[in-house]
Write a protein that holds these residues in place. Structure first.
Motif, PDB file in Angstrom:
ATOM      1  N   LYS A 108       0.831  -1.210   0.000  1.00 40.01           N
ATOM      2  CA  LYS A 108       0.000   0.000   0.000  1.00 40.01           C
ATOM      3  C   LYS A 108       0.863   1.257   0.000  1.00 40.01           C
ATOM      4  O   LYS A 108       0.557   2.235  -0.673  1.00 40.01           O
ATOM      5  N   PHE A 111       2.111   1.841  -3.458  1.00 38.74           N
ATOM      6  CA  PHE A 111       1.162   2.113  -4.545  1.00 38.74           C
ATOM      7  C   PHE A 111      -0.046   2.960  -4.185  1.00 38.74           C
ATOM      8  O   PHE A 111      -0.895   3.209  -5.027  1.00 38.74           O
ATOM      9  N   SER A 112      -0.153   3.382  -2.962  1.00 42.35           N
ATOM     10  CA  SER A 112      -1.392   4.065  -2.582  1.00 42.35           C
ATOM     11  C   SER A 112      -1.191   5.535  -2.285  1.00 42.35           C
ATOM     12  O   SER A 112      -1.971   6.147  -1.585  1.00 42.35           O
ATOM     13  N   HIS A 165      -3.005  -5.455 -11.049  1.00 41.00           N
ATOM     14  CA  HIS A 165      -2.886  -4.470  -9.972  1.00 41.00           C
ATOM     15  C   HIS A 165      -4.262  -4.116  -9.401  1.00 41.00           C
ATOM     16  O   HIS A 165      -4.434  -4.018  -8.180  1.00 41.00           O
ATOM     17  N   MET A 169      -5.402  -4.560  -5.537  1.00 39.15           N
ATOM     18  CA  MET A 169      -5.910  -3.467  -4.701  1.00 39.15           C
ATOM     19  C   MET A 169      -7.291  -3.784  -4.144  1.00 39.15           C
ATOM     20  O   MET A 169      -7.565  -3.552  -2.967  1.00 39.15           O
ATOM     21  N   LEU A 172      -6.831  -6.368  -1.370  1.00 41.20           N
ATOM     22  CA  LEU A 172      -6.309  -5.817  -0.118  1.00 41.20           C
ATOM     23  C   LEU A 172      -7.355  -4.951   0.577  1.00 41.20           C
ATOM     24  O   LEU A 172      -7.381  -4.864   1.800  1.00 41.20           O
ATOM     25  N   GLU A 173      -8.162  -4.296  -0.209  1.00 41.06           N
ATOM     26  CA  GLU A 173      -9.142  -3.385   0.376  1.00 41.06           C
ATOM     27  C   GLU A 173     -10.410  -4.120   0.804  1.00 41.06           C
ATOM     28  O   GLU A 173     -11.344  -3.514   1.303  1.00 41.06           O
ATOM     29  N   GLN A 175     -12.571  -5.458  -1.071  1.00 43.31           N
ATOM     30  CA  GLN A 175     -13.694  -5.073  -1.936  1.00 43.31           C
ATOM     31  C   GLN A 175     -14.196  -6.228  -2.799  1.00 43.31           C
ATOM     32  O   GLN A 175     -15.170  -6.064  -3.526  1.00 43.31           O
TER      33      GLN A 175
ATOM     34  N   LYS B 108      -8.601   7.900  -2.935  1.00 42.06           N
ATOM     35  CA  LYS B 108      -7.594   7.110  -2.224  1.00 42.06           C
ATOM     36  C   LYS B 108      -8.105   6.660  -0.855  1.00 42.06           C
ATOM     37  O   LYS B 108      -7.850   5.537  -0.433  1.00 42.06           O
ATOM     38  N   MET B 110     -11.146   6.093  -0.114  1.00 42.33           N
ATOM     39  CA  MET B 110     -12.152   5.055  -0.335  1.00 42.33           C
ATOM     40  C   MET B 110     -11.526   3.700  -0.656  1.00 42.33           C
ATOM     41  O   MET B 110     -12.072   2.658  -0.311  1.00 42.33           O
ATOM     42  N   PHE B 111     -10.377   3.732  -1.340  1.00 49.28           N
ATOM     43  CA  PHE B 111      -9.854   2.488  -1.906  1.00 49.28           C
ATOM     44  C   PHE B 111      -8.452   2.098  -1.480  1.00 49.28           C
ATOM     45  O   PHE B 111      -7.938   1.080  -1.919  1.00 49.28           O
ATOM     46  N   SER B 112      -7.821   2.886  -0.674  1.00 47.81           N
ATOM     47  CA  SER B 112      -6.411   2.590  -0.398  1.00 47.81           C
ATOM     48  C   SER B 112      -6.154   2.146   1.027  1.00 47.81           C
ATOM     49  O   SER B 112      -5.052   2.252   1.536  1.00 47.81           O
ATOM     50  N   GLY B 113      -7.172   1.639   1.648  1.00 46.03           N
ATOM     51  CA  GLY B 113      -6.956   1.057   2.949  1.00 46.03           C
ATOM     52  C   GLY B 113      -6.684   2.053   4.059  1.00 46.03           C
ATOM     53  O   GLY B 113      -6.135   1.691   5.089  1.00 46.03           O
ATOM     54  N   VAL B 114      -7.061   3.311   3.853  1.00 49.80           N
ATOM     55  CA  VAL B 114      -6.977   4.253   4.957  1.00 49.80           C
ATOM     56  C   VAL B 114      -7.967   3.797   6.029  1.00 49.80           C
ATOM     57  O   VAL B 114      -7.691   3.844   7.218  1.00 49.80           O
ATOM     58  N   LEU B 115      -9.104   3.331   5.531  1.00 48.12           N
ATOM     59  CA  LEU B 115     -10.084   2.729   6.425  1.00 48.12           C
ATOM     60  C   LEU B 115      -9.607   1.322   6.760  1.00 48.12           C
ATOM     61  O   LEU B 115      -9.423   0.494   5.884  1.00 48.12           O
ATOM     62  N   GLU B 116      -9.399   1.077   8.042  1.00 46.81           N
ATOM     63  CA  GLU B 116      -8.700  -0.153   8.391  1.00 46.81           C
ATOM     64  C   GLU B 116      -9.598  -1.365   8.641  1.00 46.81           C
ATOM     65  O   GLU B 116      -9.256  -2.467   8.296  1.00 46.81           O
ATOM     66  N   GLU B 118     -12.978  -2.111   7.553  1.00 48.22           N
ATOM     67  CA  GLU B 118     -14.173  -1.703   6.829  1.00 48.22           C
ATOM     68  C   GLU B 118     -15.403  -2.542   7.173  1.00 48.22           C
ATOM     69  O   GLU B 118     -16.532  -2.063   7.074  1.00 48.22           O
ATOM     70  N   LYS B 119     -15.160  -3.759   7.629  1.00 51.48           N
ATOM     71  CA  LYS B 119     -16.305  -4.620   7.931  1.00 51.48           C
ATOM     72  C   LYS B 119     -17.108  -4.123   9.128  1.00 51.48           C
ATOM     73  O   LYS B 119     -18.235  -4.537   9.356  1.00 51.48           O
ATOM     74  N   MET B 169      -5.710   3.583 -10.289  1.00 53.08           N
ATOM     75  CA  MET B 169      -4.709   3.618  -9.220  1.00 53.08           C
ATOM     76  C   MET B 169      -3.321   3.951  -9.767  1.00 53.08           C
ATOM     77  O   MET B 169      -2.602   4.772  -9.203  1.00 53.08           O
TER      78      MET B 169
END
Lengths: 200, 200
Positions: A108, A111-112, A165, A169, A172-173, A175, B108, B110-116, B118-119, B169
């Motif tokens: 991450k 690439f993030s 990729h 992503m 990992l997310e 989704q 980013k 929304m999709f880059s795992g800033v939210l750890e 999510e569930k 991305m």
DNA sequence: ACCTGAACACCGTTCAAGT
DNA sequence: ACCTGAACACCGTTCAAGT
């Protein structure tokens, strides 16, 4: 044991990169503070500034090192399947996904967009381009073998990289719907993704 | 002007989400602090805790709202091209890329795992699934029209989403070689990506 | 129920000082 | 040249207190 070059412990710069990778794996992106990294390396919290301009510069170094390792793994696989283009493509993609899963937080970081001004780090840019060249050469072998459509290998490489990729992503997310992950093994999913851009 | 419901300023929860989105666009992911968001909304730094358990919960709300807007834009486009499946696919993809470029840092987040975790945020999961269903329905129209390969529409939707998401991305991360970006317009690149998974 | 302000532990960065 | 320790501004979170 070729260690200690100077009085303290020799190669603090690389020690900080290593400590950073470890903390990243343990505590995640948001848990990686410069002060923790310094402590793990056994120096004061301001010592890193003798080797890195700021936290971003350390992150750049970690990412660059990540790209170097990714290249090593991918190129080893590519060489191993040199005479079987379609296998080469699938195995390289699988290696990419495994690299992402081995250390999701490092991936991450790479690439993030944690790294904000990547152009200011020429080594980062160089390693990233090196990886793209590798994908391109794999794609060209596959085009020559009639497995991928002909046409600009730059654009085809972008497609191949993009689809894998994107999968990484989304994976990992979290989704990717559970129903899909239960349906097939990860390996089969990767193969399915690639088959989409391969000729019948 | 239907405002002020309670004594102070009515709907602090949504005001915080809005302020968060604005700060995200201005200062980026690393610049968005809870204290800044509170200040922008005109309340004390601890006021957000009356509405969100922690910073992660605010980020979850911002992401959820982002998915809602993405769905609105994508579904509007999908309806507009209801009778032309291939256009529907391309235009939806183009809308996705534009959404990413309109506000890269929100994308980013929304999709880059800033939210750890999510569930832990059911609304986030629900909105995310809603978007996947939309992609799936577009894919199914295209399968019926013989534009995409037949087979599991779940897996095909994953491929279509993956290739566009991967492109987005790489684009946001500056990983797409300049030579390629100069070669073709962004729109053409998106079309090229999609063509890879379309039947000749 | 909603909000404030003080408090705490932690963070990135700077800088004078030490070796 | 490389490292330390104090200092500063900022951060997330908690909590007693106010309305």
């Amino acid at each position: 044991m070729p260690k200690k070059r100077t009085y303290h412990h020799g190669d603090l710069k690389n020690a900080l990169i290593k400590a950073g990778v470890e903390i990243l794996a343990q505590d995640g992106v948001s848990g990686m503070s410069l002060r923790k990294v310094a402590m793990k390396a056994g120096v004061s919290h301001s010592a890193p500034y003798s080797h890195f301009a700021d936290k971003q510069a350390l992150i750049a170094a970690i990412s660059t090192e990540g790209f170097r390792q990714l290249y090593e793994r991918m190129s080893a696989v590519a060489e191993g399947y040199n005479s079987q283009p379609s296998k080469q493509l699938v195995e390289a993609a699988w290696t990419y996904i495994q690299f992402a899963l081995d250390d999701p937080d490092r991936f991450k970081v790479m690439f993030s967009g944690v790294l904000e001004k990547e152009k200011e780090y020429p080594e980062f840019v160089a390693e990233s381009q090196r990886n793209f060249q590798l994908v391109k050469s794999i794609v060209e072998s596959n085009q020559a073998a009639g497995i991928l459509r002909s046409g600009s290998s730059d654009l085809m490489a972008l497609s191949a990289w993009g689809i894998i990729h994107g999968f990484a992503m989304l994976l990992l997310e979290g989704q990717i719907p559970h129903a899909i992950l239960e349906l097939k093994s990860l390996r089969k999913l990767v193969e399915f993704q690639l088959k989409q851009i391969m000729l019948a």
